[in-house]
Design a protein around this motif. Structure first.
Motif, PDB file in Angstrom:
ATOM      1  N   GLY A  76       5.002   9.162  -8.153  1.00 37.59           N
ATOM      2  CA  GLY A  76       3.885   8.784  -7.283  1.00 37.59           C
ATOM      3  C   GLY A  76       3.721   7.284  -7.196  1.00 37.59           C
ATOM      4  O   GLY A  76       3.453   6.722  -6.121  1.00 37.59           O
ATOM      5  N   LEU A  77       3.894   6.594  -8.329  1.00 43.76           N
ATOM      6  CA  LEU A  77       3.793   5.128  -8.357  1.00 43.76           C
ATOM      7  C   LEU A  77       4.892   4.498  -7.504  1.00 43.76           C
ATOM      8  O   LEU A  77       4.639   3.565  -6.725  1.00 43.76           O
ATOM      9  N   ILE A  78       6.118   4.998  -7.630  1.00 43.54           N
ATOM     10  CA  ILE A  78       7.237   4.444  -6.862  1.00 43.54           C
ATOM     11  C   ILE A  78       7.025   4.658  -5.365  1.00 43.54           C
ATOM     12  O   ILE A  78       7.269   3.750  -4.555  1.00 43.54           O
ATOM     13  N   CYS A  79       6.552   5.844  -4.980  1.00 40.20           N
ATOM     14  CA  CYS A  79       6.332   6.125  -3.559  1.00 40.20           C
ATOM     15  C   CYS A  79       5.193   5.293  -2.981  1.00 40.20           C
ATOM     16  O   CYS A  79       5.164   5.007  -1.771  1.00 40.20           O
ATOM     17  N   ALA A  80       4.242   4.885  -3.823  1.00 35.24           N
ATOM     18  CA  ALA A  80       3.124   4.074  -3.332  1.00 35.24           C
ATOM     19  C   ALA A  80       3.564   2.682  -2.912  1.00 35.24           C
ATOM     20  O   ALA A  80       2.896   2.032  -2.099  1.00 35.24           O
ATOM     21  N   ILE A  81       4.699   2.207  -3.434  1.00 28.78           N
ATOM     22  CA  ILE A  81       5.147   0.839  -3.144  1.00 28.78           C
ATOM     23  C   ILE A  81       5.541   0.666  -1.678  1.00 28.78           C
ATOM     24  O   ILE A  81       4.975  -0.181  -0.974  1.00 28.78           O
ATOM     25  N   PRO A  82       6.524   1.422  -1.143  1.00 27.48           N
ATOM     26  CA  PRO A  82       6.848   1.242   0.283  1.00 27.48           C
ATOM     27  C   PRO A  82       5.696   1.634   1.206  1.00 27.48           C
ATOM     28  O   PRO A  82       5.511   1.023   2.263  1.00 27.48           O
ATOM     29  N   LEU A  83       4.919   2.633   0.790  1.00 29.15           N
ATOM     30  CA  LEU A  83       3.794   3.065   1.607  1.00 29.15           C
ATOM     31  C   LEU A  83       2.779   1.940   1.770  1.00 29.15           C
ATOM     32  O   LEU A  83       2.313   1.642   2.884  1.00 29.15           O
ATOM     33  N   THR A  84       2.455   1.261   0.674  1.00 25.09           N
ATOM     34  CA  THR A  84       1.493   0.154   0.732  1.00 25.09           C
ATOM     35  C   THR A  84       2.054  -1.024   1.517  1.00 25.09           C
ATOM     36  O   THR A  84       1.334  -1.672   2.296  1.00 25.09           O
ATOM     37  N   ALA A  85       3.332  -1.315   1.330  1.00 26.74           N
ATOM     38  CA  ALA A  85       3.950  -2.430   2.051  1.00 26.74           C
ATOM     39  C   ALA A  85       3.906  -2.198   3.562  1.00 26.74           C
ATOM     40  O   ALA A  85       3.556  -3.106   4.330  1.00 26.74           O
ATOM     41  N   VAL A  86       4.226  -1.003   4.002  1.00 28.37           N
ATOM     42  CA  VAL A  86       4.214  -0.687   5.434  1.00 28.37           C
ATOM     43  C   VAL A  86       2.793  -0.699   5.986  1.00 28.37           C
ATOM     44  O   VAL A  86       2.524  -1.278   7.055  1.00 28.37           O
ATOM     45  N   ILE A  87       1.858  -0.083   5.279  1.00 29.31           N
ATOM     46  CA  ILE A  87       0.469  -0.029   5.760  1.00 29.31           C
ATOM     47  C   ILE A  87      -0.119  -1.432   5.863  1.00 29.31           C
ATOM     48  O   ILE A  87      -0.787  -1.775   6.848  1.00 29.31           O
ATOM     49  N   THR A  88       0.124  -2.255   4.854  1.00 30.74           N
ATOM     50  CA  THR A  88      -0.400  -3.627   4.881  1.00 30.74           C
ATOM     51  C   THR A  88       0.185  -4.412   6.044  1.00 30.74           C
ATOM     52  O   THR A  88      -0.532  -5.138   6.744  1.00 30.74           O
ATOM     53  N   ALA A  89       1.499  -4.282   6.267  1.00 32.32           N
ATOM     54  CA  ALA A  89       2.142  -4.984   7.382  1.00 32.32           C
ATOM     55  C   ALA A  89       1.585  -4.520   8.717  1.00 32.32           C
ATOM     56  O   ALA A  89       1.338  -5.332   9.617  1.00 32.32           O
ATOM     57  N   VAL A  90       1.369  -3.222   8.869  1.00 34.21           N
ATOM     58  CA  VAL A  90       0.816  -2.695  10.128  1.00 34.21           C
ATOM     59  C   VAL A  90      -0.581  -3.244  10.381  1.00 34.21           C
ATOM     60  O   VAL A  90      -0.901  -3.700  11.484  1.00 34.21           O
ATOM     61  N   LEU A  91      -1.434  -3.234   9.365  1.00 37.89           N
ATOM     62  CA  LEU A  91      -2.811  -3.703   9.525  1.00 37.89           C
ATOM     63  C   LEU A  91      -2.858  -5.192   9.829  1.00 37.89           C
ATOM     64  O   LEU A  91      -3.642  -5.653  10.665  1.00 37.89           O
ATOM     65  N   LEU A  92      -2.006  -5.983   9.161  1.00 40.98           N
ATOM     66  CA  LEU A  92      -2.031  -7.441   9.380  1.00 40.98           C
ATOM     67  C   LEU A  92      -1.406  -7.817  10.718  1.00 40.98           C
ATOM     68  O   LEU A  92      -1.807  -8.801  11.326  1.00 40.98           O
ATOM     69  N   GLN A  93      -0.404  -7.060  11.177  1.00 40.45           N
ATOM     70  CA  GLN A  93       0.209  -7.386  12.458  1.00 40.45           C
ATOM     71  C   GLN A  93      -0.751  -7.136  13.613  1.00 40.45           C
ATOM     72  O   GLN A  93      -0.592  -7.713  14.686  1.00 40.45           O
ATOM     73  N   ARG A  94      -1.740  -6.285  13.414  1.00 42.96           N
ATOM     74  CA  ARG A  94      -2.708  -6.005  14.488  1.00 42.96           C
ATOM     75  C   ARG A  94      -3.586  -7.223  14.788  1.00 42.96           C
ATOM     76  O   ARG A  94      -4.227  -7.280  15.818  1.00 42.96           O
ATOM     77  N   ASP A  95      -3.636  -8.189  13.865  1.00 44.80           N
ATOM     78  CA  ASP A  95      -4.370  -9.417  14.133  1.00 44.80           C
ATOM     79  C   ASP A  95      -3.718 -10.242  15.242  1.00 44.80           C
ATOM     80  O   ASP A  95      -4.376 -11.054  15.868  1.00 44.80           O
TER      81      ASP A  95
END
Length: 363
Positions: A344-363
């Motif tokens: 679960g910890l390992i899977c959270a890494i790419p998931l968080t990276a993608v979500i953060t990039a998506v949210l910040l690119q919307r700016d």
């Protein structure tokens, strides 16, 4: 052997031998300090002539008899794993029983919790001194998490009204949201960390549920669970309790990883506003790979540390069949607990990276 020990302990608990009082009589517990340990006096020698033991004098430090010094017989042998050996100066819990108008005093256990207060105070002090305002907020979220688990979650488990699986996921989500909001504030970085945490814990939860089902894990992998099942809480879903333990065990590490990755990606975007989506994800993954090995190892070591007596027991059985040992419920449970949380910890890494990039690119 373990079942035999559990049966003996259960019999002792049911007859209140550990408290040295009949089950039908009320037993009071007070604090005391050992002031003398020595051979039995003549009266006790006559009373306990068939038993091995020593005279222990205790000064009571709480209750209506505070300040009074009382004498008690303390059973001592070379074989019992449950005997309490004391020496002058030790703080103990005294069991006071009333039987046919006679008051008797017995050493029930060591008084340990005062030292827990000391450690807790040092922990809070270290957080505030080295963490400043963030450390103070961390103290608040720790208190909140403990309150939610002990007051709400455990209360609901005892009532046994809702599905433990659903209850566990709801409590985990509440703790994750509250922790990230209080520590990091309301921002896209916090939102990304929360979503990454929920995703990582969901993966750990799914794998935990599958492991419990496919591996036929009972949740009765510890002495405490067996005693509860046999005596007090036979109606509780112990497989659900095991699921909750797996999820809560992974939650803290996953939160740590997700906020680290979200913060790193947020800082990269702040320094270089023109950076693209792929580069943001790559930056988050680079940070995540550095964290991945150490945090996964942290989970494994934490579970290995708690299971050290079990590992020593296995290692000492030179001629025992490993096929049988490795398939024991308690052994497989520890493996499943550590591995599901790590995945679960390992899977959270790419998931968080993608979500953060998506949210910040919307700016």
């Amino acid at each position: 052997m373990k079942k035999l020990v559990l049966f003996i302990l259960l019999m002792l608990l049911s007859t209140n031998v550990l408290q040295a009082a009949p089950a039908s009589q009320p037993v009071e517990y007070e604090k005391g300090t050992v002031v003398f340990v020595g051979p039995l006096n003549q009266a006790m020698q006559k009373q306990y002539q068939m038993a091995k033991g020593e005279l222990v004098s205790i000064q009571l430090t709480s209750g209506p008899e505070a300040g009074k010094v009382v004498d008690t017989f303390n059973f001592v042998s070379e074989r019992s794993a449950y005997e309490i050996r004391v020496k002058p100066g030790d703080k103990v819990i005294v069991a006071i029983s009333h039987d046919l108008g006679k008051v008797t005093y017995h050493v029930s256990d060591f008084d340990r919790f005062d030292y827990v207060y000391v450690l807790g105070g040092l922990f809070v002090l270290a957080l505030v001194v080295f963490g400043g305002f963030i450390g103070a907020k961390s103290v608040l979220v720790i208190a909140f998490s403990i309150l939610v688990i002990f007051k709400f979650f455990i209360g609901q488990v005892l009532i046994n009204q809702y599905s433990l699986t659903l209850l566990t996921l709801v409590v985990a989500a509440i703790i994750a949201v509250a922790t990230q909001l209080v520590v990091s504030g309301l921002s896209k970085k916090t939102l990304a960390a929360v979503l990454g945490t929920v995703g990582g814990v969901a993966v750990a939860g799914i794998l935990s549920a599958l492991s419990i089902r496919l591996m036929h894990l009972t949740g009765l992998d510890s002495e405490e669970a067996m005693l509860l099942k046999a005596s007090a809480l036979a109606h509780i879903d112990f497989q659900g309790v095991l699921f909750a333990g797996m999820v809560f065990g992974a939650l803290g590490a996953v939160m740590d990883v997700t906020i680290s990755i979200a913060s790193a990606v947020y800082e990269v975007k702040s320094v270089q506003p023109s950076i693209g989506f792929k580069d943001l994800v790559r930056a988050g993954m680079n940070v995540g790979r550095d964290i991945m090995g150490t945090m996964s190892n942290t989970l494994i070591l934490a579970y290995a540390g708690s299971s050290l007596p079990l590992m020593l027991l296995i290692a000492s059985q030179q001629n025992a069949p490993m096929l049988k040992i490795l398939n024991l419920n308690m052994i497989v449970t520890e493996f499943a607990r550590a591995l599901t949380g790590s995945i679960g910890l390992i899977c959270a890494i790419p998931l968080t990276a993608v979500i953060t990039a998506v949210l910040l690119q919307r700016d």
